[in-house]
Design a protein around this motif. Structure first.
Motif, PDB file in Angstrom:
ATOM      1  N   ASN A   1     -56.841  22.863  78.502  1.00  0.00           N
ATOM      2  CA  ASN A   1     -58.145  22.878  77.854  1.00  0.00           C
ATOM      3  C   ASN A   1     -59.202  23.596  78.688  1.00  0.00           C
ATOM      4  OD1 ASN A   1     -57.125  21.466  75.699  1.00  0.00           O
ATOM      5  ND2 ASN A   1     -57.704  19.479  76.529  1.00  0.00           N
TER       6      ASN A   1
ATOM      7  N   TYR B   1     -59.245  29.802  79.896  1.00  0.00           N
ATOM      8  CA  TYR B   1     -59.894  30.701  78.947  1.00  0.00           C
ATOM      9  C   TYR B   1     -59.500  32.145  79.209  1.00  0.00           C
ATOM     10  CZ  TYR B   1     -63.040  26.785  77.985  1.00  0.00           C
ATOM     11  OH  TYR B   1     -63.567  25.567  77.649  1.00  0.00           O
TER      12      TYR B   1
ATOM     13  N   HIS C   1     -64.438  37.945  72.204  1.00  0.00           N
ATOM     14  CA  HIS C   1     -63.593  36.866  71.706  1.00  0.00           C
ATOM     15  C   HIS C   1     -63.226  35.946  72.863  1.00  0.00           C
ATOM     16  CE1 HIS C   1     -63.152  39.605  68.313  1.00  0.00           C
ATOM     17  NE2 HIS C   1     -62.848  40.530  69.206  1.00  0.00           N
TER      18      HIS C   1
ATOM     19  N   TYR D   1     -60.449  32.991  73.887  1.00  0.00           N
ATOM     20  CA  TYR D   1     -59.162  32.401  73.528  1.00  0.00           C
ATOM     21  C   TYR D   1     -58.809  31.283  74.503  1.00  0.00           C
ATOM     22  CZ  TYR D   1     -58.377  36.720  70.905  1.00  0.00           C
ATOM     23  OH  TYR D   1     -58.478  37.778  70.022  1.00  0.00           O
ATOM     24  N   ASN D   2     -57.967  30.372  74.048  1.00  0.00           N
ATOM     25  CA  ASN D   2     -57.309  29.442  74.945  1.00  0.00           C
ATOM     26  C   ASN D   2     -56.199  30.257  75.601  1.00  0.00           C
ATOM     27  OD1 ASN D   2     -54.976  27.697  75.706  1.00  0.00           O
ATOM     28  ND2 ASN D   2     -56.403  26.076  75.133  1.00  0.00           N
TER      29      ASN D   2
ATOM     30  N   THR E   1     -54.645  30.882  71.297  1.00  0.00           N
ATOM     31  CA  THR E   1     -55.427  30.470  70.131  1.00  0.00           C
ATOM     32  C   THR E   1     -56.868  30.951  70.268  1.00  0.00           C
ATOM     33  OG1 THR E   1     -54.068  28.491  69.899  1.00  0.00           O
ATOM     34  CG2 THR E   1     -56.205  28.465  68.782  1.00  0.00           C
TER      35      THR E   1
ATOM     36  N   LEU F   1     -60.634  30.731  70.038  1.00  0.00           N
ATOM     37  CA  LEU F   1     -61.609  29.642  70.010  1.00  0.00           C
ATOM     38  C   LEU F   1     -62.837  30.057  69.202  1.00  0.00           C
ATOM     39  CD1 LEU F   1     -61.268  28.494  73.716  1.00  0.00           C
ATOM     40  CD2 LEU F   1     -60.207  27.483  71.682  1.00  0.00           C
ATOM     41  N   PHE F   2     -63.336  31.273  69.449  1.00  0.00           N
ATOM     42  CA  PHE F   2     -64.433  31.818  68.648  1.00  0.00           C
ATOM     43  C   PHE F   2     -64.632  33.294  68.950  1.00  0.00           C
ATOM     44  CE2 PHE F   2     -66.600  29.851  72.336  1.00  0.00           C
ATOM     45  CZ  PHE F   2     -67.329  30.919  72.819  1.00  0.00           C
TER      46      PHE F   2
ATOM     47  N   THR G   1     -69.001  27.755  76.001  1.00  0.00           N
ATOM     48  CA  THR G   1     -67.561  27.803  75.721  1.00  0.00           C
ATOM     49  C   THR G   1     -67.159  26.656  74.799  1.00  0.00           C
ATOM     50  OG1 THR G   1     -67.074  26.586  77.755  1.00  0.00           O
ATOM     51  CG2 THR G   1     -66.880  28.999  77.835  1.00  0.00           C
ATOM     52  N   ALA G   2     -67.938  25.605  74.746  1.00  0.00           N
ATOM     53  CA  ALA G   2     -67.615  24.457  73.898  1.00  0.00           C
ATOM     54  C   ALA G   2     -67.927  24.715  72.430  1.00  0.00           C
ATOM     55  CB  ALA G   2     -68.365  23.216  74.383  1.00  0.00           C
ATOM     56  N   THR G   3     -69.034  25.451  72.170  1.00  0.00           N
ATOM     57  CA  THR G   3     -69.493  25.597  70.781  1.00  0.00           C
ATOM     58  C   THR G   3     -69.594  27.039  70.305  1.00  0.00           C
ATOM     59  OG1 THR G   3     -71.832  25.700  71.393  1.00  0.00           O
ATOM     60  CG2 THR G   3     -70.878  23.495  71.029  1.00  0.00           C
ATOM     61  N   GLY G   4     -69.665  27.990  71.231  1.00  0.00           N
ATOM     62  CA  GLY G   4     -69.897  29.386  70.851  1.00  0.00           C
ATOM     63  C   GLY G   4     -71.358  29.696  70.593  1.00  0.00           C
TER      64      GLY G   4
END
Length: 170
Positions: free
Chosen positions: A52, A55, A67, A69-70, A75, A77-78, A111-114
């Motif tokens: 988690n 990044y 962009h 990604y995880n 994946t 993320l935003f 990074t949590a919400t974008g």
């Protein structure tokens, strides 16, 4: 680049014997055919860090996108977009922030919400200073933003470059 002309980022893991294990490939999640997807990338984390907190930031300046990604899974993320010229030319990521530069600004996103947290503009309004060409932030309060073509004096012909230090606004 792949055969369709889109940029591609291949993610591999370097093994102890310096061989590489292919993990996955990424192309623009927005379907943009503008070039330079992956023109700049930055990673935060590693195999010994919680998935988690891993990044992968990917800049896409010809599409004015960046962009996040995880990194462990690939994946998305935003995606953040901005009409500012060359948005996404440089990227940097910490546990808390995705930093994205454009022609003369640096944007900080959570990074949590974008969500946009802070916008920092080039202080001398020198168009060709390349403010944000390099960026660094530790997981703390300070940001370092490079402007390699900053002039010694406003309007002068001599370039020496500068590093600008900023305290993150909370």
């Amino acid at each position: 680049s792949n055969s369709t002309g889109l940029g591609r980022v291949d993610v591999t893991l370097q093994n102890a014997n310096n061989s590489h294990t292919f993990l996955y490939s990424l192309t623009s999640p927005t379907g943009s055919t503008a070039g330079e997807f992956g023109g700049d990338t930055w990673t935060k984390g590693g195999v010994d860090i919680s998935p988690n907190e891993q990044y992968l930031a990917v800049g896409h300046p010809d599409a004015n996108e960046a962009h996040l990604y995880n990194m462990a899974t690939g994946t998305l993320l935003f995606t953040v977009t901005n009409p500012d010229t060359r948005f996404g030319r440089s990227v940097h990521v910490t546990n808390d922030y995705l930093m994205v530069s454009s022609s003369n600004s640096v944007y900080l996103y959570s990074t949590a919400t974008g969500a946009l947290v802070q916008n920092i503009t080039e202080p001398s309004n020198t168009i060709d200073a390349e403010f944000g060409y390099t960026m660094y932030a530790a997981d703390g309060d300070w940001l370092s933003i490079g402007a390699p073509n900053q002039r010694n004096t406003p309007g002068g012909a001599s370039y020496s470059g500068r590093i600008h230090m900023y305290k993150k606004s909370a």
